[in-house]
Design an enzyme around this catalytic site. Structure first.
Site, PDB file in Angstrom:
ATOM      1  N   SER A   9     -10.307  10.087   7.132  1.00 11.91           N
ATOM      2  CA  SER A   9      -8.905   9.430   7.190  1.00 11.91           C
ATOM      3  C   SER A   9      -8.029  10.875   7.154  1.00 11.91           C
ATOM      4  O   SER A   9      -7.987  11.526   6.225  1.00 11.91           O
ATOM      5  CB  SER A   9      -8.601   8.823   5.803  1.00 11.91           C
ATOM      6  OG  SER A   9      -7.358   8.826   5.644  1.00 11.91           O
ATOM      7  N   HIS A  34      -9.684   7.903  11.438  1.00  8.74           N
ATOM      8  CA  HIS A  34      -9.036   6.689  10.772  1.00  8.74           C
ATOM      9  C   HIS A  34      -7.535   6.942  10.345  1.00  8.74           C
ATOM     10  O   HIS A  34      -7.337   8.208   9.873  1.00  8.74           O
ATOM     11  CB  HIS A  34      -9.774   6.565   9.573  1.00  8.74           C
ATOM     12  CG  HIS A  34      -9.248   5.436   8.469  1.00  8.74           C
ATOM     13  ND1 HIS A  34      -9.730   3.978   8.816  1.00  8.74           N
ATOM     14  CD2 HIS A  34      -8.463   5.308   7.510  1.00  8.74           C
ATOM     15  CE1 HIS A  34      -9.247   3.117   8.151  1.00  8.74           C
ATOM     16  NE2 HIS A  34      -8.272   3.751   7.188  1.00  8.74           N
ATOM     17  N   ASP A  36      -4.012   6.112   8.664  1.00  7.74           N
ATOM     18  CA  ASP A  36      -3.503   5.076   7.537  1.00  7.74           C
ATOM     19  C   ASP A  36      -1.911   4.844   7.776  1.00  7.74           C
ATOM     20  O   ASP A  36      -1.253   5.868   7.479  1.00  7.74           O
ATOM     21  CB  ASP A  36      -3.768   5.629   6.276  1.00  7.74           C
ATOM     22  CG  ASP A  36      -5.311   5.269   6.054  1.00  7.74           C
ATOM     23  OD1 ASP A  36      -5.873   4.173   5.893  1.00  7.74           O
ATOM     24  OD2 ASP A  36      -5.998   6.324   5.681  1.00  7.74           O
ATOM     25  N   MET A  38       1.512   3.295   6.700  1.00  7.63           N
ATOM     26  CA  MET A  38       2.002   2.600   5.431  1.00  7.63           C
ATOM     27  C   MET A  38       3.477   2.437   5.739  1.00  7.63           C
ATOM     28  O   MET A  38       4.048   3.279   6.127  1.00  7.63           O
ATOM     29  CB  MET A  38       1.578   3.311   4.200  1.00  7.63           C
ATOM     30  CG  MET A  38       0.140   3.697   4.053  1.00  7.63           C
ATOM     31  SD  MET A  38      -0.126   4.502   2.499  1.00  7.63           S
ATOM     32  CE  MET A  38      -1.902   5.060   2.629  1.00  7.63           C
ATOM     33  N   HIS A  67      -5.320   1.637  10.532  1.00  6.85           N
ATOM     34  CA  HIS A  67      -5.593   0.740   9.535  1.00  6.85           C
ATOM     35  C   HIS A  67      -4.034   0.314   9.023  1.00  6.85           C
ATOM     36  O   HIS A  67      -3.251   1.457   8.307  1.00  6.85           O
ATOM     37  CB  HIS A  67      -6.262   1.522   8.468  1.00  6.85           C
ATOM     38  CG  HIS A  67      -6.252   0.770   7.223  1.00  6.85           C
ATOM     39  ND1 HIS A  67      -6.635   1.390   6.185  1.00  6.85           N
ATOM     40  CD2 HIS A  67      -5.928  -0.754   6.772  1.00  6.85           C
ATOM     41  CE1 HIS A  67      -6.558   0.349   4.953  1.00  6.85           C
ATOM     42  NE2 HIS A  67      -6.076  -1.002   5.326  1.00  6.85           N
ATOM     43  N   MET A  69      -1.381  -0.797   6.901  1.00  8.06           N
ATOM     44  CA  MET A  69      -1.108  -1.419   5.730  1.00  8.06           C
ATOM     45  C   MET A  69       0.249  -1.974   5.641  1.00  8.06           C
ATOM     46  O   MET A  69       1.286  -0.904   5.037  1.00  8.06           O
ATOM     47  CB  MET A  69      -1.532  -0.208   4.546  1.00  8.06           C
ATOM     48  CG  MET A  69      -2.893  -0.205   4.157  1.00  8.06           C
ATOM     49  SD  MET A  69      -3.311   1.306   3.439  1.00  8.06           S
ATOM     50  CE  MET A  69      -3.475   2.116   4.829  1.00  8.06           C
ATOM     51  N   MET A 139     -11.915  -2.774   1.122  1.00  5.87           N
ATOM     52  CA  MET A 139     -11.046  -1.620   0.315  1.00  5.87           C
ATOM     53  C   MET A 139     -11.791  -1.278  -0.999  1.00  5.87           C
ATOM     54  O   MET A 139     -11.782  -2.383  -1.644  1.00  5.87           O
ATOM     55  CB  MET A 139      -9.481  -2.034   0.332  1.00  5.87           C
ATOM     56  CG  MET A 139      -8.667  -1.998   1.538  1.00  5.87           C
ATOM     57  SD  MET A 139      -8.834  -0.509   2.253  1.00  5.87           S
ATOM     58  CE  MET A 139      -8.004   0.846   1.190  1.00  5.87           C
ATOM     59  N   GLY A 144      -2.648   2.647  -0.507  1.00  6.00           N
ATOM     60  CA  GLY A 144      -1.484   3.457  -0.738  1.00  6.00           C
ATOM     61  C   GLY A 144      -1.511   4.948  -1.004  1.00  6.00           C
ATOM     62  O   GLY A 144      -0.403   5.455  -0.570  1.00  6.00           O
ATOM     63  N   PHE A 145      -2.669   5.273  -1.304  1.00  8.52           N
ATOM     64  CA  PHE A 145      -2.630   6.655  -1.801  1.00  8.52           C
ATOM     65  C   PHE A 145      -4.155   7.305  -1.376  1.00  8.52           C
ATOM     66  O   PHE A 145      -5.081   6.574  -1.716  1.00  8.52           O
ATOM     67  CB  PHE A 145      -2.499   7.148  -3.151  1.00  8.52           C
ATOM     68  CG  PHE A 145      -0.991   6.572  -3.333  1.00  8.52           C
ATOM     69  CD1 PHE A 145      -0.007   7.450  -3.182  1.00  8.52           C
ATOM     70  CD2 PHE A 145      -0.750   5.228  -3.946  1.00  8.52           C
ATOM     71  CE1 PHE A 145       1.455   7.049  -3.227  1.00  8.52           C
ATOM     72  CE2 PHE A 145       0.767   4.822  -4.251  1.00  8.52           C
ATOM     73  CZ  PHE A 145       1.818   5.581  -3.839  1.00  8.52           C
ATOM     74  N   GLY A 146      -4.420   8.569  -0.950  1.00  9.30           N
ATOM     75  CA  GLY A 146      -5.787   9.049  -0.878  1.00  9.30           C
ATOM     76  C   GLY A 146      -6.112   9.600  -2.034  1.00  9.30           C
ATOM     77  O   GLY A 146      -5.118   9.872  -3.126  1.00  9.30           O
ATOM     78  N   GLY A 147      -7.110  10.166  -2.417  1.00  8.50           N
ATOM     79  CA  GLY A 147      -7.685  10.715  -3.295  1.00  8.50           C
ATOM     80  C   GLY A 147      -7.704   9.769  -4.810  1.00  8.50           C
ATOM     81  O   GLY A 147      -8.066  10.363  -5.974  1.00  8.50           O
ATOM     82  N   ASP A 177     -13.482   1.848   2.686  1.00  7.28           N
ATOM     83  CA  ASP A 177     -12.327   2.945   2.620  1.00  7.28           C
ATOM     84  C   ASP A 177     -11.700   2.917   1.091  1.00  7.28           C
ATOM     85  O   ASP A 177     -11.218   1.927   0.482  1.00  7.28           O
ATOM     86  CB  ASP A 177     -11.333   2.526   3.458  1.00  7.28           C
ATOM     87  CG  ASP A 177     -10.167   2.982   3.512  1.00  7.28           C
ATOM     88  OD1 ASP A 177      -9.966   4.353   3.103  1.00  7.28           O
ATOM     89  OD2 ASP A 177      -9.107   2.507   4.385  1.00  7.28           O
ATOM     90  N   GLY A 178     -11.974   4.290   0.865  1.00  7.61           N
ATOM     91  CA  GLY A 178     -11.253   4.469  -0.572  1.00  7.61           C
ATOM     92  C   GLY A 178     -12.237   4.972  -1.440  1.00  7.61           C
ATOM     93  O   GLY A 178     -13.424   4.611  -1.865  1.00  7.61           O
ATOM     94  N   GLY A 179     -12.120   6.390  -1.835  1.00 10.62           N
ATOM     95  CA  GLY A 179     -13.015   7.212  -2.917  1.00 10.62           C
ATOM     96  C   GLY A 179     -14.272   7.412  -2.420  1.00 10.62           C
ATOM     97  O   GLY A 179     -15.300   7.658  -3.145  1.00 10.62           O
ATOM     98  N   GLY A 199     -11.268  10.420   3.271  1.00 20.03           N
ATOM     99  CA  GLY A 199     -10.073  11.246   3.285  1.00 20.03           C
ATOM    100  C   GLY A 199     -10.385  12.605   2.391  1.00 20.03           C
ATOM    101  O   GLY A 199     -10.592  13.359   2.970  1.00 20.03           O
ATOM    102  N   SER A 200     -10.211  12.366   1.249  1.00 20.41           N
ATOM    103  CA  SER A 200     -10.117  13.692   0.332  1.00 20.41           C
ATOM    104  C   SER A 200     -11.658  14.274   0.177  1.00 20.41           C
ATOM    105  O   SER A 200     -11.710  15.364  -0.209  1.00 20.41           O
ATOM    106  CB  SER A 200      -9.897  13.406  -1.112  1.00 20.41           C
ATOM    107  OG  SER A 200     -10.235  12.024  -1.528  1.00 20.41           O
TER     108      SER A 200
HETATM  109  C1  DX5 Z   1      -5.966   4.225   1.029  1.00 18.92           C
HETATM  110  C2  DX5 Z   1      -6.390   4.437   2.481  1.00 18.92           C
HETATM  111  C3  DX5 Z   1      -7.303   5.297   2.418  1.00 18.92           C
HETATM  112  C4  DX5 Z   1      -7.357   6.528   2.149  1.00 18.92           C
HETATM  113  C5  DX5 Z   1      -8.707   7.350   1.710  1.00 18.92           C
HETATM  114  O1  DX5 Z   1      -4.678   3.661   0.953  1.00 18.92           O
HETATM  115  O2  DX5 Z   1      -6.269   3.285   3.244  1.00 18.92           O
HETATM  116  O3  DX5 Z   1      -7.921   5.388   3.831  1.00 18.92           O
HETATM  117  O4  DX5 Z   1      -6.659   7.471   2.826  1.00 18.92           O
HETATM  118  O5  DX5 Z   1      -8.661   8.408   1.183  1.00 18.92           O
HETATM  119  P1  DX5 Z   1      -9.861   8.802   0.114  1.00 18.92           P
HETATM  120  O6  DX5 Z   1     -10.968   8.819   0.736  1.00 18.92           O
HETATM  121  O7  DX5 Z   1      -9.309  10.081  -0.395  1.00 18.92           O
HETATM  122  O8  DX5 Z   1      -9.718   7.706  -0.952  1.00 18.92           O
HETATM  123 ZN    ZN Z   2      -7.465   3.367   5.432  1.00 14.89          ZN
END
Ligand code: DX5
Ligand code: ZN
Length: 229
Positions: A9, A34, A36, A38, A67, A69, A139, A144-147, A177-179, A199-200
């Site tokens: 991501s 990927h 994102d 928003m 993606h 959002m 999800m 909304g946020f990475g990490g 997707d997510g964590g 992502g992270s």
């Molecule tokens: C969250 C995003 C994800 C996010 C994943 O809103 O849709 O794609 O960037 O990031 P990590 O892998 O850090 O959770």
């Molecule tokens: Zn995403």
């Protein structure tokens, strides 16, 4: 054996040199990128739009996995198609006319359509749309946020979606997707995922993009060899 895809991501990449980061992820063996999007309404954060997606094209040969959002995604899908998206995924919560949006995306040659569910949205909402989609995204954090940390109950949801897809004879990608990172990639794959967004777990200061992707790849291989043995 199914090839499990890794989709870094770009949300966690350095936005000051996004093109270079896309190139690095591509050379490091990522399968998709990927992206994102928003809007500050559907989620409490704002990222980028179709111009930035299009700007990445010269830096990668990988499919651009967009993606959305955003509220009213039907207003913007054509712009993202023109920008070069290979996959466009919309949130079911944002689409009262989901079938119409999915059909619009699929009308265009070489563009695939995905749907995604927030953590508290039940799988039953997929029942009628499943035959039409190329990808379903679970999800595993609130978008909304990475990490953020992976929500542990997501694993059971992935497992139940795997059963639904197999039962329906669907070959849709099951994306998560997510964590997701090397530490839990095996669990996610064992539950039935075919595409991992990270992502992270890919863009961080601990290791290089290539090292992080390689670690996720190892974790996937471990899960697949266990399930074979
Ligand atoms: C969250 C995003 C994800 C996010 C994943 O809103 O849709 O794609 O960037 O990031 P990590 O892998 O850090 O959770
Ligand atoms: Zn995403």
């Amino acid at each position: 054996m199914t090839k499990i895809k890794i989709a870094p991501s770009m949300l966690s990449a350095n936005f000051g040199c996004l093109g270079e980061q896309a190139r690095e992820a591509t050379e490091a063996g990522a399968d998709w990128l990927h992206l994102d999007v928003m809007d500050g309404h559907f989620v409490p954060n704002i990222t980028f739009g179709p111009l930035v997606v299009a700007a990445l094209l010269p830096y990668t040969v990988l499919p651009l996995d967009v993606h959305l959002m955003i509220e009213q995604p039907e207003r913007y899908v054509d712009d993202f198609i023109r920008a070069g998206a290979a996959y466009i995924t919309v949130q079911v919560e944002a689409c009262p006319h989901l079938h119409r949006v999915i059909e619009r995306i699929k009308e265009v040659k070489n563009v695939k359509a995905g749907v995604t569910l927030n953590p508290a949205t039940p799988l039953v909402l997929l029942e009628e749309i499943l035959p039409y989609v190329d990808l379903v995204l679970i999800m595993s954090v609130n978008p909304g946020f990475g990490g953020q940390s992976y929500i542990p109950t997501s694993t059971d949801k992935i497992r139940r979606l795997r059963e639904m897809l197999d039962h329906a004879g669907s070959r849709a990608e099951l994306q998560v997707d997510g964590g997701v990172k090397a530490e839990n990639a095996a669990e996610v794959v064992r539950a039935g995922a075919t595409c991992l967004v990270s992502g992270s777990g890919v863009f961080n200061k601990k290791a290089s993009i290539a090292e992080n992707i390689a670690r996720i790849r190892q974790s996937i291989a471990a899960a697949q060899s266990q399930s074979q043995g």
